[in-house]
Write an enzyme that holds these catalytic residues in place. Structure first.
Site, PDB file in Angstrom:
ATOM      1  CB  THR A 134      -9.152 -18.436 104.519  1.00  0.00           C
ATOM      2  OG1 THR A 134      -9.241 -18.440 106.368  1.00  0.00           O
ATOM      3  CG2 THR A 134     -11.017 -17.947 104.997  1.00  0.00           C
ATOM      4  CG  ASP A 135      -7.549 -21.331 108.693  1.00  0.00           C
ATOM      5  OD1 ASP A 135      -7.280 -20.327 108.353  1.00  0.00           O
ATOM      6  OD2 ASP A 135      -6.009 -22.390 109.162  1.00  0.00           O
ATOM      7  CD  GLU A 136      -9.281 -16.183 108.919  1.00  0.00           C
ATOM      8  OE1 GLU A 136      -9.836 -15.304 109.728  1.00  0.00           O
ATOM      9  OE2 GLU A 136      -7.624 -15.730 108.697  1.00  0.00           O
ATOM     10  CE1 TYR A 159     -10.384 -13.005 104.401  1.00  0.00           C
ATOM     11  CE2 TYR A 159     -10.143 -14.065 106.104  1.00  0.00           C
ATOM     12  CZ  TYR A 159      -9.960 -13.937 105.227  1.00  0.00           C
ATOM     13  OH  TYR A 159      -9.146 -14.963 104.027  1.00  0.00           O
ATOM     14  CE  LYS A 163     -11.579 -16.423 100.988  1.00  0.00           C
ATOM     15  NZ  LYS A 163     -11.002 -15.617  99.848  1.00  0.00           N
TER      16      LYS A 163
HETATM   17  P1  NAD Z   1      -3.619 -10.139 100.267  1.00  0.00           P
HETATM   18  O1  NAD Z   1      -4.780  -9.243 100.438  1.00  0.00           O
HETATM   19  O2  NAD Z   1      -2.459  -9.960  99.508  1.00  0.00           O
HETATM   20  O3  NAD Z   1      -3.953 -10.003  98.389  1.00  0.00           O
HETATM   21  C1  NAD Z   1      -5.325  -9.827  97.394  1.00  0.00           C
HETATM   22  C2  NAD Z   1      -5.354  -9.118  95.800  1.00  0.00           C
HETATM   23  O4  NAD Z   1      -6.384  -8.448  95.869  1.00  0.00           O
HETATM   24  C3  NAD Z   1      -4.510  -7.977  95.619  1.00  0.00           C
HETATM   25  O5  NAD Z   1      -3.252  -7.664  95.047  1.00  0.00           O
HETATM   26  C4  NAD Z   1      -5.772  -6.785  95.426  1.00  0.00           C
HETATM   27  O6  NAD Z   1      -5.856  -5.498  95.069  1.00  0.00           O
HETATM   28  C5  NAD Z   1      -6.645  -7.440  94.407  1.00  0.00           C
HETATM   29  N1  NAD Z   1      -8.411  -6.908  94.734  1.00  0.00           N
HETATM   30  C6  NAD Z   1      -8.715  -7.107  95.964  1.00  0.00           C
HETATM   31  N2  NAD Z   1      -9.781  -6.521  95.779  1.00  0.00           N
HETATM   32  C7  NAD Z   1     -10.236  -6.769  94.254  1.00  0.00           C
HETATM   33  C8  NAD Z   1     -10.881  -6.424  92.874  1.00  0.00           C
HETATM   34  N3  NAD Z   1     -12.510  -6.383  93.675  1.00  0.00           N
HETATM   35  N4  NAD Z   1     -10.689  -6.957  91.651  1.00  0.00           N
HETATM   36  C9  NAD Z   1      -9.530  -7.611  91.703  1.00  0.00           C
HETATM   37  N5  NAD Z   1      -8.578  -7.880  92.110  1.00  0.00           N
HETATM   38  C10 NAD Z   1      -9.091  -7.251  93.644  1.00  0.00           C
HETATM   39  O7  NAD Z   1      -4.402 -11.262  99.790  1.00  0.00           O
HETATM   40  P2  NAD Z   1      -3.756 -12.266 100.332  1.00  0.00           P
HETATM   41  O8  NAD Z   1      -2.669 -12.849 101.431  1.00  0.00           O
HETATM   42  O9  NAD Z   1      -3.079 -12.670  98.719  1.00  0.00           O
HETATM   43  O10 NAD Z   1      -4.936 -13.958  99.618  1.00  0.00           O
HETATM   44  C11 NAD Z   1      -5.897 -14.166  98.906  1.00  0.00           C
HETATM   45  C12 NAD Z   1      -6.175 -15.009  98.929  1.00  0.00           C
HETATM   46  O11 NAD Z   1      -6.141 -16.118  99.730  1.00  0.00           O
HETATM   47  C13 NAD Z   1      -7.474 -14.360  99.561  1.00  0.00           C
HETATM   48  O12 NAD Z   1      -9.590 -14.836  98.562  1.00  0.00           O
HETATM   49  C14 NAD Z   1      -7.993 -15.016 101.176  1.00  0.00           C
HETATM   50  O13 NAD Z   1      -8.967 -14.392 101.394  1.00  0.00           O
HETATM   51  C15 NAD Z   1      -7.181 -15.716 100.734  1.00  0.00           C
HETATM   52  N6  NAD Z   1      -6.183 -16.689 101.888  1.00  0.00           N
HETATM   53  C16 NAD Z   1      -5.260 -15.939 102.663  1.00  0.00           C
HETATM   54  C17 NAD Z   1      -4.830 -16.021 103.649  1.00  0.00           C
HETATM   55  C18 NAD Z   1      -3.386 -15.732 104.355  1.00  0.00           C
HETATM   56  O14 NAD Z   1      -2.645 -15.797 105.456  1.00  0.00           O
HETATM   57  N7  NAD Z   1      -2.878 -14.637 103.949  1.00  0.00           N
HETATM   58  C19 NAD Z   1      -5.009 -17.896 104.129  1.00  0.00           C
HETATM   59  C20 NAD Z   1      -5.458 -18.567 103.681  1.00  0.00           C
HETATM   60  C21 NAD Z   1      -6.442 -17.870 102.467  1.00  0.00           C
HETATM   61  P1  TYD Z   2      -3.706 -11.870 111.157  1.00  0.00           P
HETATM   62  O1  TYD Z   2      -1.628 -11.669 110.501  1.00  0.00           O
HETATM   63  O2  TYD Z   2      -4.040 -10.568 111.233  1.00  0.00           O
HETATM   64  O3  TYD Z   2      -4.268 -12.982 110.422  1.00  0.00           O
HETATM   65  P2  TYD Z   2      -5.450 -13.788 111.158  1.00  0.00           P
HETATM   66  O4  TYD Z   2      -6.169 -12.361 111.810  1.00  0.00           O
HETATM   67  O5  TYD Z   2      -5.829 -13.247 110.125  1.00  0.00           O
HETATM   68  O6  TYD Z   2      -5.388 -15.115 111.320  1.00  0.00           O
HETATM   69  O7  TYD Z   2      -2.979 -12.003 112.321  1.00  0.00           O
HETATM   70  C1  TYD Z   2      -2.959 -13.067 112.772  1.00  0.00           C
HETATM   71  C2  TYD Z   2      -2.537 -13.362 114.180  1.00  0.00           C
HETATM   72  O8  TYD Z   2      -1.571 -12.427 115.578  1.00  0.00           O
HETATM   73  C3  TYD Z   2      -4.312 -12.827 114.686  1.00  0.00           C
HETATM   74  O9  TYD Z   2      -4.646 -13.946 116.222  1.00  0.00           O
HETATM   75  C4  TYD Z   2      -4.105 -11.524 115.431  1.00  0.00           C
HETATM   76  C5  TYD Z   2      -2.168 -11.544 115.722  1.00  0.00           C
HETATM   77  N1  TYD Z   2      -2.085 -10.043 115.202  1.00  0.00           N
HETATM   78  C6  TYD Z   2      -1.701  -9.384 116.685  1.00  0.00           C
HETATM   79  O10 TYD Z   2      -1.656 -10.203 118.144  1.00  0.00           O
HETATM   80  N2  TYD Z   2      -1.283  -8.264 117.262  1.00  0.00           N
HETATM   81  C7  TYD Z   2      -1.563  -7.480 115.540  1.00  0.00           C
HETATM   82  O11 TYD Z   2      -0.462  -6.548 115.214  1.00  0.00           O
HETATM   83  C8  TYD Z   2      -1.728  -8.526 113.871  1.00  0.00           C
HETATM   84  C9  TYD Z   2      -1.938  -7.620 112.635  1.00  0.00           C
HETATM   85  C10 TYD Z   2      -2.237  -9.330 114.306  1.00  0.00           C
END
Ligand code: NAD
Ligand code: TYD
Length: 350
Positions: A134-136, A159, A163
């Site tokens: 992630t970019d985070e 988090y 990562k």
């Molecule tokens: P999500 O929380 O929707 O899904 C995570 C999945 O992983 C779920 O299906 C969960 O059951 C599974 N999981 C959790 N723990 C596990 C374990 N111990 N063993 C096997 N499976 C397990 O997450 P997401 O938003 O789809 O993100 C997927 C990946 O992308 C993550 O690694 C996250 O850090 C990365 N990512 C997400 C975003 C975003 O905006 N959502 C952005 C950048 C990177």
């Molecule tokens: P989020 O979707 O949790 O993603 P991330 O924190 O990984 O970027 O949050 C996106 C942005 O929205 C973040 O700045 C936090 C804000 N946020 C709110 O203001 N209210 C909310 O209820 C949530 C879940 C997030």
């Protein structure tokens, strides 16, 4: 026929990736390994569960025996590690779980892949491990500048720190063993199947239920939004063409502040669905602890080196996304009520 071991494929991005890959490639086998935490939902994959090119295995990536058994059973070509605990707010409440899944899980997976792929003469041809990061991990930006692959890691939340720790372990497997691998670092994704605890689906769900729309702090934090299919396309390209050992940032210069996102959702629902939904639902609440101010990706490397570009503008993607959630209100209800756990357990007889 390439075999992909996709972890976390029942979650948001993972399930979109499985769909994307099965649409795009006819000659692949995807093994989806997921622990099915609260965020993993097999309902997301119901339409492809009988596809002969798809196999589901319920397992924890921290379970060494289970993970090793998978590499013994299948001749895996690619590992794509999505499995993670992914919500910043939960990480603030439960940091140990994030360290366990995100760091230990990654090392367990890396090690099993290494053991399966390493020979006396180096790694077998055509294998690759891809860590979805992630970019985070880069921390927070001021008003100017962008995250580049060379930006130093400076994570703040449990988090993002977990990562970043995982990324360093992945890097160690390249630096030490020359394991064939890549890391992708993506900005905030949005699209179908995202658990309604993250900003966009949460706001849509609360609008539907006329519940207050919580905005943390002043609502001026900025995220760089990427439509999930564009992320899936990037992963597919990095697997096929990415230079071994390299990191690729993925983002499409779609920076928006949170209040803009919330007002865009309100206005679409107000104008098209329910005129009683309006900005009076907005509720400014206490800020998230350690809340990163701004994320913004410089995607030049993946564009120049691999020819990737995002296909969905924010304006198109957000409307598509809002419509999807409005058409899948029952899905949101099941997820947020916890009801779906029984639903899919009965359905899949697990
Ligand atoms: P999500 O929380 O929707 O899904 C995570 C999945 O992983 C779920 O299906 C969960 O059951 C599974 N999981 C959790 N723990 C596990 C374990 N111990 N063993 C096997 N499976 C397990 O997450 P997401 O938003 O789809 O993100 C997927 C990946 O992308 C993550 O690694 C996250 O850090 C990365 N990512 C997400 C975003 C975003 O905006 N959502 C952005 C950048 C990177
Ligand atoms: P989020 O979707 O949790 O993603 P991330 O924190 O990984 O970027 O949050 C996106 C942005 O929205 C973040 O700045 C936090 C804000 N946020 C709110 O203001 N209210 C909310 O209820 C949530 C879940 C997030």
């Amino acid at each position: 026929m390439k075999t992909y071991l996709v972890t976390g494929g029942a979650g948001f991005i993972g399930s979109n990736f499985v769909h994307y890959m099965l649409r795009k490639h006819k000659d692949i086998h995807i093994i989806n390994v997921d622990k099915l935490t609260y965020a993993g939902n097999l309902e997301n994959l119901k339409d492809i569960e009988k596809n002969p090119n798809y196999t589901f295995v319920k397992a924890d990536i921290c379970d060494k025996e289970a993970v090793e058994a998978l590499f013994q059973k299948y001749d895996v070509d690619y590992v794509v590690n999505f499995a993670a605990e992914s919500h910043v707010d939960r990480s603030i409440r439960e940091p140990e779980l994030f360290a366990k899944t995100n760091v230990l899980g990654t090392v367990t997976l890396l090690n099993a892949a290494k053991n399966a792929w390493e020979t006396e003469n180096g790694f077998k041809e055509g294998k690759k491990y891809l860590q979805v990061s992630t970019d985070e991990v880069y921390g927070s930006l001021g008003k100017e500048g962008y995250f580049m692959e060379t930006t130093p890691l400076d994570p703040h939340s449990p988090y993002s720190s977990s990562k970043a720790s995982a990324d360093l372990m992945v890097k160690a497997y390249y630096d030490t063993y020359k394991m064939p691998l890549n890391i992708t670092r993506c900005s905030n994704n949005y699209g179908p199947y995202q658990f309604p605890e993250k900003l966009i689906p949460l706001i849509i769900n609360n609008c539907v239920n006329k519940k207050p729309l919580p905005i943390y702090g002043d609502g001026m934090n900025i995220r760089d939004w990427l439509y999930v299919d564009d992320h899936c396309k990037a992963i597919d390209m990095v697997l096929e063409k990415g230079t071994i050992g390299q990191v690729y940032n993925v983002g499409g210069h779609n920076e928006r502040n949170n209040i803009y996102i919330v007002k865009t959702i309100i206005s679409f629902i107000h104008d098209n669905i329910d005129a009683t939904v309006d900005e009076t639902l907005i509720k400014y609440v206490e800020d998230r602890k350690g809340h990163d101010r701004r994320y913004g990706i410089d995607p030049q490397k993946i564009k120049t080196d691999l020819g990737w570009y995002p296909e969905t503008t924010f304006e198109m993607g957000i409307i598509k996304t809002i419509k999807w959630y409005l058409q899948n209100k029952e899905w949101m209800e099941r997820l947020t009520s916890g009801e779906y756990e029984n639903y899919y357990k009965n359905y899949y007889k697990m």
